[in-house]
Design a protein around this motif. Sequence first.
Motif, PDB file in Angstrom:
ATOM      1  N   UNK A   1       0.889  -1.155  -0.113  1.00  9.03           N
ATOM      2  CA  UNK A   1       0.003   0.103   0.039  1.00  9.03           C
ATOM      3  C   UNK A   1       0.960   1.174   0.050  1.00  9.03           C
ATOM      4  N   UNK A   2       0.502   2.035  -0.511  1.00  8.93           N
ATOM      5  CA  UNK A   2       1.215   3.518  -0.496  1.00  8.93           C
ATOM      6  C   UNK A   2       2.304   3.390  -1.347  1.00  8.93           C
TER       7      UNK A   2
ATOM      8  N   UNK B   1      -0.811  -1.154  12.883  1.00 13.73           N
ATOM      9  CA  UNK B   1      -0.967   0.217  12.126  1.00 13.73           C
ATOM     10  C   UNK B   1      -1.572   0.085  10.694  1.00 13.73           C
ATOM     11  N   UNK B   2      -2.124   1.002  10.096  1.00 14.89           N
ATOM     12  CA  UNK B   2      -2.584   1.008   8.742  1.00 14.89           C
ATOM     13  C   UNK B   2      -2.008   2.126   8.044  1.00 14.89           C
TER      14      UNK B   2
ATOM     15  N   UNK C   1       3.224   4.527   3.718  1.00 13.25           N
ATOM     16  CA  UNK C   1       3.726   3.117   2.582  1.00 13.25           C
ATOM     17  C   UNK C   1       3.893   1.732   3.579  1.00 13.25           C
ATOM     18  N   UNK C   2       3.503   0.677   2.928  1.00 11.20           N
ATOM     19  CA  UNK C   2       3.492  -0.615   3.698  1.00 11.20           C
ATOM     20  C   UNK C   2       3.960  -1.618   2.591  1.00 11.20           C
ATOM     21  N   UNK C   3       5.235  -1.909   2.851  1.00 12.59           N
ATOM     22  CA  UNK C   3       5.896  -2.959   1.980  1.00 12.59           C
ATOM     23  C   UNK C   3       5.881  -4.431   2.485  1.00 12.59           C
TER      24      UNK C   3
END
Lengths: 416, 231
Positions: A156-157, A181-182, A203-205
């Motif tokens: 995301x992000x 966390x989101x 951002x989430x990787x």
Amino acid sequence: MFWRVGFEIAMAQLLNRRRQTLVSVLGVALGVGFFIATASIMRGSEEDFVDRLVNNQPHITIKDEFRNPAAQPLFLVYPEGAVSLAHTKPREYLRGIKNYAAKVEELSARPGVVAEAALTGQIIVRYANKDLSASVAGIEPEKEMQLTKVETDMKEGSLLRLRTTADGIVIGQGMATELGLHLDDLATVITPAGLVKPMKVVGIFYMGNLLLDEGQVYVLLKNAQVLLDKPFIANQIRIRLPDPNAAETVAAQLESRWSYRADSWQEVNRDILGLFVIRNAITYSIVGAIMVVASFGIFNIISTVVMEKRRDIAILMSMGFRSVDIERIFLIQGALVGVLGMVIGWAIALGLLQLLASIRFSIPGMTDRQGFVLDYGVAQFLVGGFFSLVSAIAAAWYPARKAATVRPVEIIRGAA
Amino acid sequence: MSVERPLLEARGVTRILPAIVPVTLVHDIDLVVEKGEFVSVTGPSGSGKSSLLYLLGLLDVPTSGEIFIDGIATSGLGADALAAIRLAKIGFVFQFHFLLPEFTVIENVMLPMRRLGALTMDDIRTRAGALLKDLDMSDQAEKRPDQLSGGQRQRVAIARALANDPVLILADEPTGNLDSRNSKIVQEIFAQLAREQGRTVIAVTHEESFARSTQRNVYLVDGHIARDERR
């Protein structure tokens, strides 16, 4: 003149012992098949792994360290002198790469080279009263995207949102899950310098590596400099080269020029690359043993034929076949078994590769279902076939020599 | 005056088997055989009949002495050169037929011609067929050796010996394994080969009747020629 009739004789003698021939052919074929399949797995996984190493990391990382502590002035003045100093401490120097911006600029000017200054350190990410320590990397998003695969691993992000958000942070999936966390949540970042700062998750990787997914975060370089209280300092220059294989030489040049420690990806992963060498040696020696066992089968059948055919050998010689003709007949038999074994072995290998390609399994620590990465190179097939031929002919060698030394007089006299 | 050399000439041929106690197989043999002669070699067992035949056929090499075949001095020649002479000039017939069991009758007859490689495959097959026909074996051509009787096999072996049109036929007890009827047939074949085709035939035998039917008889005792009679 000889070859056609020799070939026919060889062929006829093998066909006369069909079952035995088939067994020895199968022995060779299985050897070849397993050799190719094993080699495909080995090469496939090695290439895949190296590929990941090369693409996930910078090819060269210059660090604000020196391999050897700075020499004491006394030693510099009297390099030949018999000087002994006890309990001296290496000179302290300011951490960080001096004048990093100029270095990055110079490196970036080289064609195809991407260079980025980065600052790394340790922080704690807190959310809802839960703390997780993390390695932080202060980076420049545009360059990081070219250097590593973080951006392609983004769930995301985006890294680029670091630019558009005042205090943005990119975290891993593991950390996000653990802390709850989101995207767009505000996490609290606590630094060794005592700074506490809310930062927005932009951002989430997900890289598939537990350590990184739980313990690696990215912020902008200037944010990292603030967080770690190191203004205008970078402790790494990360470099991507057009040719990853050149990393070792380029790293050595850079190190000798700037004296900062420059690690190439090969150097960092030397132990793993070394393991590959050992792994290959082990597999190939086991597969080699299979081929040796298979060639005993060939040795066996051709020895049997030679023993049984002593009379025929004698009569062929009395007819005017030369010793070398006789030797060739049995070498041809070996070669025939080898060629058949090679072809059937190729078929077995293709079947095995199909089977292996369909297998899926899970490795702890990697949350994806994994399969074998196979290398369908022609090279293994050629090498496997070559081994088959060589071992078959080598196995036929001794019996063929024995056949060539048959003395027709003794055989004919013995039979009469 | 041109002197034509005899077809086969042995000069002082001696063969000693090296061992702790060396065994003398044949000793100081002098023998001259002209083209077209039909010679029988007889003698008690162990007298060196077969040994002499193998020496004359270049299957064995004399310890000393000289053998000339069709004018070629063979002493000092290597194994490959001897094999080449055997291939082109000598046909062997043994007591046992020694046909290759994997091949048909006609293929067996074709083998020496194919090794020599002087003819095309078609010509080789034609010639093999003709040879079998001469020996009254045409109808057996496509059979395997183990489907033939002893006499038939020996005739195939003779056809194979004739394959490369040899000048010299050497036979080692060719009738030793045959009944008297077949034995007569084989003897007659050899006689014809010498008489009508001018081939030189040397046959080792222990059969009195066979020996009597030849023009010349060489009688060996203890490895040397005791009698050499022409009729």
